[in-house]
Write a protein that holds these residues in place. Structure first.
Motif, PDB file in Angstrom:
ATOM      1  N   TYR A 141       0.834  -1.212   0.000  1.00  0.00           N
ATOM      2  CA  TYR A 141       0.000   0.000   0.000  1.00  0.00           C
ATOM      3  C   TYR A 141       0.872   1.268   0.000  1.00  0.00           C
ATOM      4  N   PHE A 142       0.290   2.336  -0.562  1.00  0.00           N
ATOM      5  CA  PHE A 142       1.036   3.597  -0.756  1.00  0.00           C
ATOM      6  C   PHE A 142       0.287   4.760  -0.123  1.00  0.00           C
ATOM      7  N   GLU A 175      -0.041  -5.083 -10.420  1.00  0.00           N
ATOM      8  CA  GLU A 175      -0.971  -4.062 -10.900  1.00  0.00           C
ATOM      9  C   GLU A 175      -0.815  -2.809 -10.043  1.00  0.00           C
ATOM     10  N   GLY A 176      -0.657  -1.653 -10.694  1.00  0.00           N
ATOM     11  CA  GLY A 176      -0.609  -0.384  -9.976  1.00  0.00           C
ATOM     12  C   GLY A 176      -1.988   0.243  -9.916  1.00  0.00           C
ATOM     13  N   HIS A 177      -2.459   0.575  -8.702  1.00  0.00           N
ATOM     14  CA  HIS A 177      -3.802   1.146  -8.523  1.00  0.00           C
ATOM     15  C   HIS A 177      -3.718   2.465  -7.753  1.00  0.00           C
ATOM     16  N   CYS A 178      -4.717   3.328  -8.008  1.00  0.00           N
ATOM     17  CA  CYS A 178      -4.789   4.639  -7.356  1.00  0.00           C
ATOM     18  C   CYS A 178      -6.207   4.893  -6.857  1.00  0.00           C
ATOM     19  N   ASP A 179      -6.330   5.938  -5.991  1.00  0.00           N
ATOM     20  CA  ASP A 179      -7.686   6.301  -5.588  1.00  0.00           C
ATOM     21  C   ASP A 179      -8.307   7.182  -6.658  1.00  0.00           C
ATOM     22  N   GLU A 180      -9.516   7.655  -6.420  1.00  0.00           N
ATOM     23  CA  GLU A 180     -10.295   8.318  -7.464  1.00  0.00           C
ATOM     24  C   GLU A 180      -9.889   9.758  -7.725  1.00  0.00           C
ATOM     25  N   ARG A 181      -9.058  10.318  -6.860  1.00  0.00           N
ATOM     26  CA  ARG A 181      -8.699  11.722  -7.011  1.00  0.00           C
ATOM     27  C   ARG A 181      -7.633  11.887  -8.096  1.00  0.00           C
ATOM     28  N   GLY A 182      -7.737  12.953  -8.865  1.00  0.00           N
ATOM     29  CA  GLY A 182      -6.804  13.210  -9.956  1.00  0.00           C
ATOM     30  C   GLY A 182      -7.351  12.702 -11.272  1.00  0.00           C
ATOM     31  N   SER A 183      -6.699  13.122 -12.351  1.00  0.00           N
ATOM     32  CA  SER A 183      -7.162  12.762 -13.688  1.00  0.00           C
ATOM     33  C   SER A 183      -6.823  11.312 -14.007  1.00  0.00           C
ATOM     34  N   THR A 184      -7.449  10.844 -15.062  1.00  0.00           N
ATOM     35  CA  THR A 184      -7.206   9.460 -15.477  1.00  0.00           C
ATOM     36  C   THR A 184      -5.764   9.277 -15.907  1.00  0.00           C
ATOM     37  N   ASP A 185      -5.266  10.179 -16.715  1.00  0.00           N
ATOM     38  CA  ASP A 185      -3.892  10.039 -17.205  1.00  0.00           C
ATOM     39  C   ASP A 185      -2.884  10.127 -16.064  1.00  0.00           C
ATOM     40  N   TYR A 186      -3.122  11.071 -15.146  1.00  0.00           N
ATOM     41  CA  TYR A 186      -2.205  11.215 -14.018  1.00  0.00           C
ATOM     42  C   TYR A 186      -2.149   9.934 -13.211  1.00  0.00           C
ATOM     43  N   ASN A 187      -3.313   9.362 -12.952  1.00  0.00           N
ATOM     44  CA  ASN A 187      -3.351   8.150 -12.127  1.00  0.00           C
ATOM     45  C   ASN A 187      -2.787   6.938 -12.859  1.00  0.00           C
ATOM     46  N   LEU A 188      -2.920   6.888 -14.185  1.00  0.00           N
ATOM     47  CA  LEU A 188      -2.297   5.794 -14.921  1.00  0.00           C
ATOM     48  C   LEU A 188      -0.781   5.858 -14.780  1.00  0.00           C
ATOM     49  N   ALA A 189      -0.236   7.065 -14.845  1.00  0.00           N
ATOM     50  CA  ALA A 189       1.207   7.227 -14.685  1.00  0.00           C
ATOM     51  C   ALA A 189       1.628   6.893 -13.254  1.00  0.00           C
ATOM     52  N   PRO A 222     -11.141   0.239  -8.945  1.00  0.00           N
ATOM     53  CA  PRO A 222     -11.011   0.433  -7.498  1.00  0.00           C
ATOM     54  C   PRO A 222     -11.448  -0.812  -6.716  1.00  0.00           C
ATOM     55  N   PHE A 223     -10.814  -1.036  -5.567  1.00  0.00           N
ATOM     56  CA  PHE A 223     -11.196  -2.127  -4.673  1.00  0.00           C
ATOM     57  C   PHE A 223     -12.336  -1.689  -3.754  1.00  0.00           C
ATOM     58  N   GLN A 234      -7.342   1.795   0.564  1.00  0.00           N
ATOM     59  CA  GLN A 234      -7.388   0.453  -0.019  1.00  0.00           C
ATOM     60  C   GLN A 234      -7.082   0.470  -1.510  1.00  0.00           C
ATOM     61  N   ASN A 235      -7.405   1.568  -2.175  1.00  0.00           N
ATOM     62  CA  ASN A 235      -7.207   1.640  -3.618  1.00  0.00           C
ATOM     63  C   ASN A 235      -5.775   2.032  -4.012  1.00  0.00           C
ATOM     64  N   ARG A 236      -5.008   2.594  -3.096  1.00  0.00           N
ATOM     65  CA  ARG A 236      -3.624   2.972  -3.392  1.00  0.00           C
ATOM     66  C   ARG A 236      -2.720   1.778  -3.094  1.00  0.00           C
ATOM     67  N   ARG A 237      -2.531   0.939  -4.065  1.00  0.00           N
ATOM     68  CA  ARG A 237      -1.784  -0.295  -3.808  1.00  0.00           C
ATOM     69  C   ARG A 237      -1.088  -0.829  -5.043  1.00  0.00           C
ATOM     70  N   GLY A 238      -0.131  -1.700  -4.765  1.00  0.00           N
ATOM     71  CA  GLY A 238       0.447  -2.576  -5.784  1.00  0.00           C
ATOM     72  C   GLY A 238      -0.135  -3.962  -5.547  1.00  0.00           C
ATOM     73  N   HIS A 239      -0.935  -4.412  -6.468  1.00  0.00           N
ATOM     74  CA  HIS A 239      -1.664  -5.660  -6.309  1.00  0.00           C
ATOM     75  C   HIS A 239      -0.983  -6.770  -7.127  1.00  0.00           C
ATOM     76  N   LEU A 240      -0.569  -7.853  -6.459  1.00  0.00           N
ATOM     77  CA  LEU A 240       0.148  -8.932  -7.099  1.00  0.00           C
ATOM     78  C   LEU A 240      -0.835 -10.034  -7.517  1.00  0.00           C
ATOM     79  N   VAL A 241      -0.767 -10.440  -8.796  1.00  0.00           N
ATOM     80  CA  VAL A 241      -1.713 -11.415  -9.356  1.00  0.00           C
ATOM     81  C   VAL A 241      -0.926 -12.568  -9.999  1.00  0.00           C
ATOM     82  N   TYR A 242      -1.307 -13.786  -9.647  1.00  0.00           N
ATOM     83  CA  TYR A 242      -0.665 -14.967 -10.219  1.00  0.00           C
ATOM     84  C   TYR A 242      -0.910 -15.029 -11.735  1.00  0.00           C
TER      85      TYR A 242
END
Length: 244
Positions: A141-142, A175-189, A222-223, A234-242
């Motif tokens: 989590y971040f 998987e890199g995830h962010c919360d809902e604040r900020g623009s889509t492009d910003y959060n993708l980066a 979002p989770f 909960q949404n600010r995370r690095g999520h590891l997937v098999y």
């Protein structure tokens, strides 16, 4: 004269003998022999097979002769000769009694009943690599608008690295995830930076980088969908997937 006397003596003697024979009674005939005694009954009984498991059946067979009354304990009156299927729950001794005019006769047959062994327990569910991965790997989590690994997340990184090093055949995606604040492009980066930060930390702990893929979903998956800090965390995370 002597001859006449002799002849007379003979005649008198003969007459006396005849008279004695006429007076003697005739002898009674012997009595008839007694009738033979009635024959004694015979009896036999068998069971086939002599041993079964509970729930199975066996064939009970019996034969008698010279009997008018035949019975088997637990069954009752039966025909002089016959057979019957039996399926007792416990070991049983079948006792046959045959009675007739000549007496009685008994016979027994033993059927051993063994209890069936309990069914084997169901096989333990097979734990797949994917199951093991999900059970042991922890997300990282971040803080808000950050992509550096927090101090309190170092234990998760170390535990993940230890498990992954023990299972070198497992590949996975971060998987890199962010919360809902900020623009889509910003959060993708930002999500890409977070996924890369987790990858770098794991490779530094010995995990081969060739096993790792990264992808950013930003705020698109979002989770938690509530608009509050507990949910954003909960949404600010690095999520590891098999990866199969």
């Amino acid at each position: 004269m002597k001859q006449q006397l002799k002849r007379l003596f003979l005649i008198v003697s003969l007459s006396a003998l005849l008279a004695l024979g006429a007076c003697k009674k005739k002898a009674a005939p012997p009595p008839p022999p007694p009738p033979p005694p009635p024959p004694s009954p015979t009896a036999s009984i068998s069971v086939n097979p002599s041993s079964i498991q509970a729930g199975q059946s066996a064939s009970l067979t019996w034969q008698t002769s010279n009997a008018t009354d035949v019975s088997i304990d637990g069954i009752g009156a039966v025909q002089p000769n016959g057979s019957q299927s039996v399926s007792p729950t416990d070991s049983t001794t079948y006792h046959l009694t045959a009675k007739g005019a000549g007496g009685s006769q008994e016979a027994t047959a033993r059927l051993t009943v063994t209890q069936a062994p309990p069914p084997p327990p169901p096989p333990a569910p097979t734990v797949t690599d994917e199951d093991l991965f999900a059970q042991n790997i922890k997300d990282v989590y971040f803080d808000y608008d950050k992509s550096d690994i927090r101090g309190d997340q170092q234990s998760s990184i170390q535990a993940d690295a230890q498990f992954l090093n023990q299972h070198p055949n497992m590949n996975f995606t971060i998987e890199g995830h962010c919360d809902e604040r900020g623009s889509t492009d910003y959060n993708l980066a930002l999500g890409d930076q977070r996924a890369s930060a987790v990858k770098n930390a794991l490779t530094a702990a010995g995990v081969n980088a060739s096993r790792i893929k990264t992808i950013s979903y930003g705020k698109e998956k979002p989770f938690c969908s509530e608009s509050n800090e507990a949910c954003w965390q909960q949404n600010r995370r690095g999520h590891l997937v098999y990866t199969k």
